[in-house]
Structure formats: C-alpha cells, structure tokens
Design a protein around this motif. Structure first.
Motif, PDB file in Angstrom:
ATOM      1  N   SER A   1      42.455 -11.807   9.492  1.00  0.00           N
ATOM      2  CA  SER A   1      43.075 -11.916   8.256  1.00  0.00           C
ATOM      3  C   SER A   1      42.005 -12.250   7.203  1.00  0.00           C
ATOM      4  O   SER A   1      41.732 -11.785   5.983  1.00  0.00           O
ATOM      5  N   PHE A   2      41.425 -13.591   7.545  1.00  0.00           N
ATOM      6  CA  PHE A   2      40.360 -14.143   6.592  1.00  0.00           C
ATOM      7  C   PHE A   2      39.271 -13.281   6.316  1.00  0.00           C
ATOM      8  O   PHE A   2      38.702 -13.248   5.388  1.00  0.00           O
ATOM      9  N   LEU A   3      38.796 -12.650   7.588  1.00  0.00           N
ATOM     10  CA  LEU A   3      37.621 -11.820   7.423  1.00  0.00           C
ATOM     11  C   LEU A   3      37.943 -10.721   6.434  1.00  0.00           C
ATOM     12  O   LEU A   3      37.073 -10.293   5.652  1.00  0.00           O
ATOM     13  N   ILE A   4      39.346  -9.991   6.585  1.00  0.00           N
ATOM     14  CA  ILE A   4      39.668  -8.828   5.800  1.00  0.00           C
ATOM     15  C   ILE A   4      39.549  -9.298   4.161  1.00  0.00           C
ATOM     16  O   ILE A   4      39.106  -8.471   3.264  1.00  0.00           O
ATOM     17  N   VAL A   5      40.177 -10.625   3.875  1.00  0.00           N
ATOM     18  CA  VAL A   5      40.223 -11.324   2.437  1.00  0.00           C
ATOM     19  C   VAL A   5      38.796 -11.193   2.189  1.00  0.00           C
ATOM     20  O   VAL A   5      38.522 -10.913   0.937  1.00  0.00           O
ATOM     21  N   GLY A   6      37.841 -11.719   2.992  1.00  0.00           N
ATOM     22  CA  GLY A   6      36.607 -11.904   2.418  1.00  0.00           C
ATOM     23  C   GLY A   6      35.730 -10.410   2.151  1.00  0.00           C
ATOM     24  O   GLY A   6      35.248 -10.587   1.078  1.00  0.00           O
ATOM     25  N   VAL A   7      36.025  -9.489   2.937  1.00  0.00           N
ATOM     26  CA  VAL A   7      35.335  -8.344   2.783  1.00  0.00           C
ATOM     27  C   VAL A   7      35.944  -7.722   1.494  1.00  0.00           C
ATOM     28  O   VAL A   7      35.314  -6.922   0.669  1.00  0.00           O
ATOM     29  N   CYS A   8      37.243  -8.043   1.134  1.00  0.00           N
ATOM     30  CA  CYS A   8      37.860  -7.418   0.079  1.00  0.00           C
ATOM     31  C   CYS A   8      37.261  -8.134  -1.248  1.00  0.00           C
ATOM     32  O   CYS A   8      37.086  -7.578  -2.316  1.00  0.00           O
ATOM     33  N   TRP A   9      36.959  -9.082  -1.165  1.00  0.00           N
ATOM     34  CA  TRP A   9      36.496  -9.921  -2.339  1.00  0.00           C
ATOM     35  C   TRP A   9      34.701  -9.522  -2.491  1.00  0.00           C
ATOM     36  O   TRP A   9      34.362  -9.254  -3.453  1.00  0.00           O
ATOM     37  N   LEU A  10      34.186  -8.956  -1.407  1.00  0.00           N
ATOM     38  CA  LEU A  10      32.919  -8.340  -1.440  1.00  0.00           C
ATOM     39  C   LEU A  10      32.890  -7.071  -2.190  1.00  0.00           C
ATOM     40  O   LEU A  10      32.100  -6.710  -2.995  1.00  0.00           O
ATOM     41  N   VAL A  11      34.105  -6.311  -1.872  1.00  0.00           N
ATOM     42  CA  VAL A  11      34.410  -5.119  -2.526  1.00  0.00           C
ATOM     43  C   VAL A  11      34.329  -5.369  -4.003  1.00  0.00           C
ATOM     44  O   VAL A  11      33.994  -4.506  -4.747  1.00  0.00           O
ATOM     45  N   TYR A  12      35.268  -6.352  -4.557  1.00  0.00           N
ATOM     46  CA  TYR A  12      35.339  -6.564  -5.894  1.00  0.00           C
ATOM     47  C   TYR A  12      34.050  -6.951  -6.342  1.00  0.00           C
ATOM     48  O   TYR A  12      33.734  -6.578  -7.559  1.00  0.00           O
ATOM     49  N   VAL A  13      33.138  -7.683  -5.708  1.00  0.00           N
ATOM     50  CA  VAL A  13      31.773  -8.171  -6.196  1.00  0.00           C
ATOM     51  C   VAL A  13      31.216  -6.690  -6.601  1.00  0.00           C
ATOM     52  O   VAL A  13      30.507  -6.526  -8.012  1.00  0.00           O
ATOM     53  N   PHE A  14      31.102  -5.801  -5.770  1.00  0.00           N
ATOM     54  CA  PHE A  14      30.228  -4.440  -6.026  1.00  0.00           C
ATOM     55  C   PHE A  14      31.010  -3.780  -7.084  1.00  0.00           C
ATOM     56  O   PHE A  14      30.268  -2.893  -7.716  1.00  0.00           O
ATOM     57  N   LEU A  15      32.364  -3.744  -7.290  1.00  0.00           N
ATOM     58  CA  LEU A  15      33.018  -3.027  -8.240  1.00  0.00           C
ATOM     59  C   LEU A  15      33.185  -3.532  -9.679  1.00  0.00           C
ATOM     60  O   LEU A  15      33.177  -3.098 -10.670  1.00  0.00           O
ATOM     61  N   SER A  16      32.668  -4.893  -9.847  1.00  0.00           N
ATOM     62  CA  SER A  16      32.728  -5.710 -10.847  1.00  0.00           C
ATOM     63  C   SER A  16      31.704  -5.087 -12.018  1.00  0.00           C
ATOM     64  O   SER A  16      32.052  -5.601 -13.180  1.00  0.00           O
ATOM     65  N   LYS A  17      30.633  -4.778 -11.352  1.00  0.00           N
ATOM     66  CA  LYS A  17      29.712  -4.339 -12.402  1.00  0.00           C
ATOM     67  C   LYS A  17      30.107  -3.182 -13.147  1.00  0.00           C
ATOM     68  O   LYS A  17      29.572  -3.117 -14.464  1.00  0.00           O
ATOM     69  N   GLU A  18      30.874  -2.424 -12.814  1.00  0.00           N
ATOM     70  CA  GLU A  18      31.408  -1.198 -13.638  1.00  0.00           C
ATOM     71  C   GLU A  18      32.378  -1.671 -14.615  1.00  0.00           C
ATOM     72  O   GLU A  18      32.578  -0.917 -15.707  1.00  0.00           O
TER      73      GLU A  18
END
Length: 283
Positions: A97-114
């Motif tokens: 569960s914690f790993l999933i949340v960490g990966v989802c925050w990483l997805v946010y980092v990559f999309l935040s530039k848009e």
C-alpha cells in the motif's frame, strides 16, 4: 493578505461533471456487478474517475484535478491489491500500500510539469518517504532498523536529486546527513546476532557518518563557486574517532583515543576559524 482567486464557472462545471460521472459509473457498475458477480467490477469506477481527473488536470492545467486523480488511482490500486490479489499478510499489505502511494506521487511529479512548466520536486520527497516506509514493511517484516535504513534512503535520495537539479546547497547537506545517518545506524547495528562488540559497531557508524560529510565537499562545486572544505572537518573527526574505535582495544583505551582525537579536532577547527577570519579563502 492576498485573497485566493474564486473558482471560475468553467471550473465549477468540471467539478459537477466529475460528480455526475462518478454517480453514473457507480450506479451502472453496481447494477452490472449484481447481475454478473465478477468480483472485480468494483475497481472500474475508481479507475475511470482517476483517468478522467488526471486527463482534466493535465490538459486544463488544474492541479487540484491532477491531485484528485492521483489519489483515486492509489485507492484503486490498493483495493485491487487487497481484494483481487488477496494479500493476507499484514506487513506485506502495508508495504504494498505504501509503495503504491509512493509510485502514484512519482506519477504526479512527472505530470506536474504539464501544469507548472516545471516539476514539483516536493512531491518527489513524499514519493520517496512513502516508498521507503513500504520497503521497511516488506523487508524482513518491518524491523525497526530496516525502517531507519529505508526511510532514510527514501528521504535523502529525493533531497539529493532535488538539490542537485535546483542547486540548493541546503538540501545537499540535509540529504547526505540523513543518508549517512540512516545507513550508518542500520549497517552498524542491524545484525544483532553477529558477535561484534559495541565499540566496533560504533566505529563503523562513525566512519559512515564521515563518508556522508565528505560527500558534501565532493559535490559542493555544483552549488557554490568553490569547493566547500569545511565539511571535511567533521568528516575527519568522525573518521578518526571511528577508526580508533574500530581498531582499538579495550573500552578504556578507546575512550582515551577518542579524547585525544577530539582535542586535536578542536585545535584544527580553531586554526581554521582563525584563518577564515583573516580572509585566506579570498586569496
């Protein structure tokens, strides 16, 4: 105090679209699931809403929708892990569960530039911390020193990356201190079944701390106009003290060695401060 801008009519319409779509998908999914009894259709509303919110956030440049989409995506993946994969072990479930949340925050980092035309590196720190906590639960089922190791790695590596890219010297210092501290404690004290004296373990820990301080000087040229030599002072003190404990004899001898090292270190530090005051670094 500056007032926050009010939502536009278009933004309010987008929220109503998401609410209406959520009700429509939830009702339709519940009806179909009651007829077919598949057991997996319950995840579809979260997945569809997450995709819709992320799309709305990226293409309309609205951070709140992107955050909502990432949150819904993490909920969907956690639910899938609980019910579909059927994870029963508590430590494994918490770790995943914690790993999933960490990966989802990483997805946010990559999309935040848009949205911002630059990455939100603060979310990279959250991603690392959540991933570190998850790894702590998964690695030997959550022993305390494993948490120290993985959380320090999860917090320090994003700091170093963030500081290196944005040239924030403070993040470099904090990152190396947290990294060497966590690794040093975990490596030195993480295997209690191995018959090693406490002095030897302390020596290993201090030497690891010294390597962390040395790393600040090694990479400092990236952040300041000249190499920062001052971190080598605590690095030298820690290395000498750690080496004395690592190769020293009894408790009394090691204590004397540390005392002598500390006195020499204070003398060196005093000379450095006097030279610094006299302006030798400007020559």
């Amino acid at each position: 105090m500056q007032r926050q801008p009010r939502e536009t009519k278009t933004q309010r319409t987008d929220w109503w679209k998401i609410i209406g779509l959520a009700l429509l998908i939830a009702g339709g999914t519940l009806f179909v699931e009651n007829q077919l009894h598949t057991g997996w259709l319950y995840y579809v509303p979260f997945l569809v809403l997450a995709a819709f919110a992320i799309w709305n956030g990226v293409f309309k440049k609205q951070k709140r929708f992107l955050l909502l989409g990432v949150g819904l995506l993490s909920i969907c993946l956690i639910m899938f892990s609980v019910f579909a994969v059927n994870i029963r072990n508590t430590y494994t479930l918490l770790g995943v569960s914690f790993l999933i949340v960490g990966v989802c925050w990483l997805v946010y980092v990559f999309l935040s530039k848009e949205i911002n035309d630059q990455y939100d590196y603060w979310a990279l720190l959250l991603s690392g911390i959540f991933a570190g906590i998850g790894a702590g639960f998964l690695w030997r089922e959550g022993q305390f020193l494993d948490f120290v190791l993985w959380v320090s790695l999860g917090a320090s590596v994003p700091m170093l990356v963030w500081g290196y890219i944005k040239r924030y010297f403070g993040l470099l210092i904090a990152g190396f201190i947290i990294l060497s501290g966590g690794v040093g404690v975990a490596v030195a004290w993480g295997e209690p079944e191995i018959e090693v004296s406490s002095l030897t373990r302390t020596g290993i820990m201090l030497i690891t701390f010294a390597l962390g301080w040395s790393g600040i000087s090694v990479l400092s040229r990236r952040f300041v106009d000249q190499v920062a030599w001052w971190p080598l002072i605590p690095a030298g003190v820690l290395a000498m003290s750690g080496g004395g404990l690592l190769i020293g004899g009894g408790v009394g001898e090691s204590g004397q060695y540390v005392g002598n090292t500390l006195s020499i270190a204070l003398i060196i530090l005093g000379v450095y401060v006097l030279l610094l005051r006299s302006g030798f670094h400007r020559k």
